[in-house]
Scaffold this motif. Structure first.
Motif, PDB file in Angstrom:
ATOM      1  N   ARG A  37      55.882 -21.822  80.047  1.00  0.00           N
ATOM      2  CA  ARG A  37      56.878 -20.932  78.876  1.00  0.00           C
ATOM      3  C   ARG A  37      58.247 -20.623  79.634  1.00  0.00           C
ATOM      4  O   ARG A  37      57.992 -20.375  80.876  1.00  0.00           O
ATOM      5  CB  ARG A  37      56.086 -19.815  78.441  1.00  0.00           C
ATOM      6  CG  ARG A  37      54.936 -19.954  77.380  1.00  0.00           C
ATOM      7  CD  ARG A  37      54.212 -18.971  77.118  1.00  0.00           C
ATOM      8  NE  ARG A  37      53.233 -18.597  78.454  1.00  0.00           N
ATOM      9  CZ  ARG A  37      52.518 -17.804  78.230  1.00  0.00           C
ATOM     10  NH1 ARG A  37      52.321 -16.777  77.263  1.00  0.00           N
ATOM     11  NH2 ARG A  37      51.922 -17.381  79.403  1.00  0.00           N
ATOM     12  N   LEU A  38      59.178 -20.254  79.032  1.00  0.00           N
ATOM     13  CA  LEU A  38      60.210 -19.740  79.580  1.00  0.00           C
ATOM     14  C   LEU A  38      60.274 -18.303  79.817  1.00  0.00           C
ATOM     15  O   LEU A  38      59.668 -17.406  78.855  1.00  0.00           O
ATOM     16  CB  LEU A  38      61.553 -19.792  78.557  1.00  0.00           C
ATOM     17  CG  LEU A  38      62.854 -19.268  79.002  1.00  0.00           C
ATOM     18  CD1 LEU A  38      63.437 -20.055  80.217  1.00  0.00           C
ATOM     19  CD2 LEU A  38      63.891 -19.417  77.824  1.00  0.00           C
ATOM     20  N   GLY A  39      60.774 -17.723  81.100  1.00  0.00           N
ATOM     21  CA  GLY A  39      60.566 -16.406  81.614  1.00  0.00           C
ATOM     22  C   GLY A  39      61.582 -15.471  80.675  1.00  0.00           C
ATOM     23  O   GLY A  39      62.535 -16.122  79.723  1.00  0.00           O
ATOM     24  N   LYS A  40      61.946 -14.466  81.146  1.00  0.00           N
ATOM     25  CA  LYS A  40      62.598 -13.286  80.390  1.00  0.00           C
ATOM     26  C   LYS A  40      64.308 -13.373  81.119  1.00  0.00           C
ATOM     27  O   LYS A  40      64.826 -12.687  80.410  1.00  0.00           O
ATOM     28  CB  LYS A  40      62.056 -12.267  80.445  1.00  0.00           C
ATOM     29  CG  LYS A  40      60.738 -11.834  80.089  1.00  0.00           C
ATOM     30  CD  LYS A  40      60.406 -10.584  80.017  1.00  0.00           C
ATOM     31  CE  LYS A  40      58.908 -10.422  79.359  1.00  0.00           C
ATOM     32  NZ  LYS A  40      58.501  -8.985  79.564  1.00  0.00           N
ATOM     33  N   THR A  41      64.531 -14.085  82.014  1.00  0.00           N
ATOM     34  CA  THR A  41      65.760 -13.795  82.735  1.00  0.00           C
ATOM     35  C   THR A  41      66.517 -15.145  82.912  1.00  0.00           C
ATOM     36  O   THR A  41      65.926 -16.125  83.085  1.00  0.00           O
ATOM     37  CB  THR A  41      65.667 -13.268  84.090  1.00  0.00           C
ATOM     38  OG1 THR A  41      64.740 -11.957  84.130  1.00  0.00           O
ATOM     39  CG2 THR A  41      67.060 -12.950  84.610  1.00  0.00           C
ATOM     40  N   LEU A  42      67.693 -15.295  82.648  1.00  0.00           N
ATOM     41  CA  LEU A  42      68.683 -16.230  83.083  1.00  0.00           C
ATOM     42  C   LEU A  42      69.840 -15.933  84.049  1.00  0.00           C
ATOM     43  O   LEU A  42      70.345 -14.771  84.004  1.00  0.00           O
ATOM     44  CB  LEU A  42      69.281 -16.938  81.645  1.00  0.00           C
ATOM     45  CG  LEU A  42      68.325 -17.558  80.670  1.00  0.00           C
ATOM     46  CD1 LEU A  42      69.112 -17.976  79.288  1.00  0.00           C
ATOM     47  CD2 LEU A  42      67.600 -18.680  81.298  1.00  0.00           C
ATOM     48  N   LEU A  43      70.398 -16.706  84.553  1.00  0.00           N
ATOM     49  CA  LEU A  43      71.376 -16.666  85.408  1.00  0.00           C
ATOM     50  C   LEU A  43      72.510 -17.570  84.606  1.00  0.00           C
ATOM     51  O   LEU A  43      72.145 -18.770  84.464  1.00  0.00           O
ATOM     52  CB  LEU A  43      71.381 -17.181  86.996  1.00  0.00           C
ATOM     53  CG  LEU A  43      70.244 -16.519  87.687  1.00  0.00           C
ATOM     54  CD1 LEU A  43      70.638 -16.751  89.109  1.00  0.00           C
ATOM     55  CD2 LEU A  43      70.598 -14.913  87.774  1.00  0.00           C
ATOM     56  N   VAL A  44      73.665 -16.990  84.286  1.00  0.00           N
ATOM     57  CA  VAL A  44      74.782 -17.999  83.645  1.00  0.00           C
ATOM     58  C   VAL A  44      75.824 -18.162  84.650  1.00  0.00           C
ATOM     59  O   VAL A  44      76.412 -17.675  85.180  1.00  0.00           O
ATOM     60  CB  VAL A  44      75.347 -17.152  82.330  1.00  0.00           C
ATOM     61  CG1 VAL A  44      76.256 -18.034  81.626  1.00  0.00           C
ATOM     62  CG2 VAL A  44      74.068 -16.605  81.605  1.00  0.00           C
ATOM     63  N   CYS A  45      75.663 -19.814  84.867  1.00  0.00           N
ATOM     64  CA  CYS A  45      76.684 -20.013  85.904  1.00  0.00           C
ATOM     65  C   CYS A  45      78.147 -20.655  85.148  1.00  0.00           C
ATOM     66  O   CYS A  45      78.113 -21.888  84.662  1.00  0.00           O
ATOM     67  CB  CYS A  45      76.025 -20.919  86.839  1.00  0.00           C
ATOM     68  SG  CYS A  45      74.527 -20.542  87.582  1.00  0.00           S
ATOM     69  N   ASP A  46      79.195 -19.916  84.879  1.00  0.00           N
ATOM     70  CA  ASP A  46      80.130 -20.265  83.978  1.00  0.00           C
ATOM     71  C   ASP A  46      81.383 -20.381  84.850  1.00  0.00           C
ATOM     72  O   ASP A  46      82.353 -20.727  84.005  1.00  0.00           O
ATOM     73  CB  ASP A  46      80.347 -19.211  82.787  1.00  0.00           C
ATOM     74  CG  ASP A  46      80.538 -17.820  83.524  1.00  0.00           C
ATOM     75  OD1 ASP A  46      80.665 -17.565  84.891  1.00  0.00           O
ATOM     76  OD2 ASP A  46      80.570 -17.091  82.566  1.00  0.00           O
ATOM     77  N   GLY A  47      81.406 -20.399  86.273  1.00  0.00           N
ATOM     78  CA  GLY A  47      82.560 -20.611  86.960  1.00  0.00           C
ATOM     79  C   GLY A  47      82.597 -22.056  87.545  1.00  0.00           C
ATOM     80  O   GLY A  47      81.678 -22.823  87.061  1.00  0.00           O
ATOM     81  N   HIS A  48      83.634 -22.336  88.498  1.00  0.00           N
ATOM     82  CA  HIS A  48      83.667 -23.464  89.173  1.00  0.00           C
ATOM     83  C   HIS A  48      82.369 -23.452  90.012  1.00  0.00           C
ATOM     84  O   HIS A  48      82.089 -22.626  90.885  1.00  0.00           O
ATOM     85  CB  HIS A  48      84.926 -23.653  89.976  1.00  0.00           C
ATOM     86  CG  HIS A  48      85.217 -24.693  90.737  1.00  0.00           C
ATOM     87  ND1 HIS A  48      85.484 -25.960  89.988  1.00  0.00           N
ATOM     88  CD2 HIS A  48      84.849 -24.810  91.991  1.00  0.00           C
ATOM     89  CE1 HIS A  48      85.716 -26.862  91.196  1.00  0.00           C
ATOM     90  NE2 HIS A  48      85.551 -26.246  92.319  1.00  0.00           N
ATOM     91  N   LEU A  49      81.953 -24.775  90.081  1.00  0.00           N
ATOM     92  CA  LEU A  49      80.835 -25.065  91.095  1.00  0.00           C
ATOM     93  C   LEU A  49      80.992 -26.002  92.216  1.00  0.00           C
ATOM     94  O   LEU A  49      81.855 -26.700  92.072  1.00  0.00           O
ATOM     95  CB  LEU A  49      79.479 -25.657  90.274  1.00  0.00           C
ATOM     96  CG  LEU A  49      79.002 -25.047  89.060  1.00  0.00           C
ATOM     97  CD1 LEU A  49      78.020 -25.987  88.337  1.00  0.00           C
ATOM     98  CD2 LEU A  49      78.348 -23.717  89.531  1.00  0.00           C
ATOM     99  N   ASP A  50      80.826 -25.522  92.935  1.00  0.00           N
ATOM    100  CA  ASP A  50      81.159 -26.011  94.632  1.00  0.00           C
ATOM    101  C   ASP A  50      80.092 -26.235  95.511  1.00  0.00           C
ATOM    102  O   ASP A  50      79.397 -24.998  95.801  1.00  0.00           O
ATOM    103  CB  ASP A  50      82.245 -25.369  95.541  1.00  0.00           C
ATOM    104  CG  ASP A  50      82.835 -25.945  96.665  1.00  0.00           C
ATOM    105  OD1 ASP A  50      82.275 -26.775  97.030  1.00  0.00           O
ATOM    106  OD2 ASP A  50      83.736 -25.370  97.179  1.00  0.00           O
TER     107      ASP A  50
END
Length: 178
Positions: A35-48
């Motif tokens: 199952r999916l846990g309760k927290t997400l990190l949203v990576c919405d910027g430039h990825l390097d």
């Protein structure tokens, strides 16, 4: 060889596999439904690859959260899983794929000796609402042949993981620079 559902249940009972929390009803013929846990990190910027990833941490609300196309989400499994005896493979499943969600495409292998809550790479083809605790994929266990070599004992890059991890490739790239 892949373990069958009854073999997974027997290995959990014998202490050869850790699944916490474990619910026998989540065992399927050749896998465990995670199952999916309760927290997400949203990576919405430039990825390097040479720099740490910037992100915003968010808890998935009770009403769910709409994933948007074009964003990278890093999630976490509800269950902590591991085994000194068996390797693991974690994937999404048909149900999640049918919603246009790609999950954990690039890093499905869990090494022997690494008990973790998995960091998940999640992308959405269209806006789609997800909920913490929903079934998100299948975890299979594989028998390993040869001398066991525990991931934990190798002091590997992600051995101490206990939450959502961003890429640490930047450490390797920066370490190679003069």
């Amino acid at each position: 060889m892949i373990l069958t559902g009854p073999a997974i249940a027997a290995a959990v009972a014998a202490g050869d596999i850790t699944i916490d929390p474990f619910e026998p009803c989540r065992i399927s013929p050749n896998a465990y439904d995670w199952r999916l846990g309760k927290t997400l990190l949203v990576c919405d910027g430039h990825l390097d690859a040479a720099a740490p990833t910037s992100f915003t941490e968010t808890a998935i609300p009770e009403v769910g959260l709409v994933l948007e196309p074009g964003l990278l989400y890093l999630g976490i499994t509800h269950e902590k899983t591991g085994s000194e005896r068996f390797a693991q493979m974690l994937n999404g499943d048909r149900t999640i794929g049918s919603l246009g969600i790609w999950v954990h495409v690039s890093a499905p292998l869990g090494h022997q000796g690494h008990a973790i809550r998995w960091t998940l790479e999640i992308r959405a083809a269209k806006p789609v609402r997800i909920h913490a605790g929903m079934t998100f994929g299948k975890l299979i266990f594989l028998t390993a042949h040869g001398c066991p070599d525990s991931y934990q004992q190798q002091r590997a890059k992600y051995a101490a993981s206990d939450g959502i991890d961003i890429s640490r490739l930047h450490e390797e790239i920066q370490g190679d620079r003069p």
